[in-house]
Write a protein that holds these residues in place. Structure first.
Motif, short mmCIF file in Angstrom:
data_model
loop_
_atom_site.label_atom_id
_atom_site.label_comp_id
_atom_site.label_asym_id
_atom_site.label_seq_id
_atom_site.Cartn_x
_atom_site.Cartn_y
_atom_site.Cartn_z
N HIS A 81 0.84 -1.19 0.00
CA HIS A 81 0.00 0.00 0.00
C HIS A 81 0.89 1.25 0.00
N ASP A 136 -3.24 7.54 3.02
CA ASP A 136 -4.28 7.99 3.95
C ASP A 136 -4.20 9.49 4.22
N GLU A 137 -3.02 10.05 4.07
CA GLU A 137 -2.83 11.49 4.23
C GLU A 137 -3.00 12.22 2.91
#
Length: 349
Positions: A213, A218-219
């Motif tokens: 990933h 996610d940021e």
């Protein structure tokens, strides 16, 4: 056309500057948040005005500088309409022609890495900026963010491989130091989609990759859906001890002669010339805080430089003083800058 390919080592991201010397207007493709100061310095030094920032897609490995650059320059922000990003001024669709005075591009929808991927082709089809759709001897992954391997195959073969063989390919990333390719090269030699590969070959390859990933997904993705605007909507903190402070494309912090003359009593002026070069009365008065340490002795004598006030390094032309500022920065002197243009600028100011 003025053209520069810029690199961010942390994300292996390429940013592209395209400008017109006649109009003075410029655009940036895929700028990186942490590199905004560098990009603005280059634009300033080339005598250009940033009018447009364009992203090829909503990146998962870095945050775009689009919003930040808009705050600093007033430029417009463009990306694919399907992304529906916040702070967008120009939502782009397949076939749309856009750009700045003297530089025009055609947007081509190339989804598959994400559903909002666009590639940008110069109108004479001499260059194409492919984002993550087509990379040098590879392509973007298709296992997250609405990715689809079959869709990506058709995007590459129908939208990009339809361009002339000589069209130069400029991707959004390369992890091996490669800077450019061509449509003809990739059509023949691309390891995933080149040669006689068909859709079954390509999809089988992509499904077997099993990649980790992305570390910043996610940021990065939520931030990029805001065009890079921080969650609190505030500009990042920057040094503000000198309103005239600029960092050059070479990374040198500088202040101008006029600002120095106005603030001389509050500063430490560090002359890094050899004693034989100094002419009495050259430094601005009143200046009780002048210090002379030749550049070749500065590393050994840096402890002599006061830390209680900003330090402005000086030399004849501003070249040696630029290195002096860098040396002091290495020693964690935070408020330090070189005099822009050196004492020559001061004499002619």
């Amino acid at each position: 056309m003025i053209f520069r390919q810029l690199f961010d080592a942390a994300s292996s991201t390429y940013t592209y500057l395209l400008g017109c010397a006649e109009s003075g207007e410029a655009l940036l493709i895929d700028p990186v948040f942490e590199q905004s100061q560098r990009d603005l310095a280059l634009i300033r030094e080339l005598g250009l005005q940033l009018k447009l920032v364009v992203d090829t897609h909503a990146h998962a490995d870095h945050i775009t500088a689009a919003w930040l650059l808009k705050q600093k320059t007033g430029c417009l922000i463009a990306s694919a309409a399907v992304i529906n990003a916040q702070h967008l001024n120009l939502p782009l669709r397949h076939g749309q022609v856009f750009g700045v005075a003297g530089v025009q591009l055609e947007a081509r929808a190339t989804p598959g890495h994400t559903d909002g991927c666009l590639s940008y082709v110069l109108l004479d089809q001499s260059m194409v900026f492919t984002g993550d759709a087509l990379l040098i001897r590879g392509c973007g992954r298709s296992d997250f963010q609405q990715g689809n391997a079959a869709t990506l195959f058709h995007s590459i073969t129908e939208q990009l491989f339809s361009l002339p063989d000589g069209c130069v390919v400029y991707p959004a990333h390369d992890y091996n130091g490669r800077t450019q390719s061509s449509i003809g090269e990739e059509r023949r030699y691309n390891a995933r989609v080149g040669g006689n590969a068909n859709e079954t070959d390509f999809v089988g390859y992509m499904q077997a990759m099993n990649l980790p990933h992305p570390k910043k997904i996610d940021e990065a993705v939520p931030a990029n859906l805001r065009s890079g605007c921080p969650a609190d909507g505030r500009l990042p903190a920057e040094p503000d001890w000198a309103e005239d402070l600029r960092v050059t494309y070479a990374g040198v912090p500088e202040v101008g002669a006029e600002w120095l003359l106005q603030h001389a009593p509050e500063l430490t002026l560090l002359d890094v010339r050899h004693p034989g070069e100094v002419i009495p009365g050259e430094l601005p008065a009143p200046c009780a805080n002048a210090l002379a340490i030749p550049l070749d002795q500065l590393r050994q004598r840096q402890s002599e430089v006061p830390r209680d006030r900003p330090v402005i390094t000086l030399c004849r032309s501003g070249r040696r003083s630029a290195l002096a500022a860098a040396i002091l920065q290495e020693q964690e002197v935070e408020q330090v800058a070189s005099l822009r243009g050196g004492l020559l600028a001061l004499a002619h100011g």
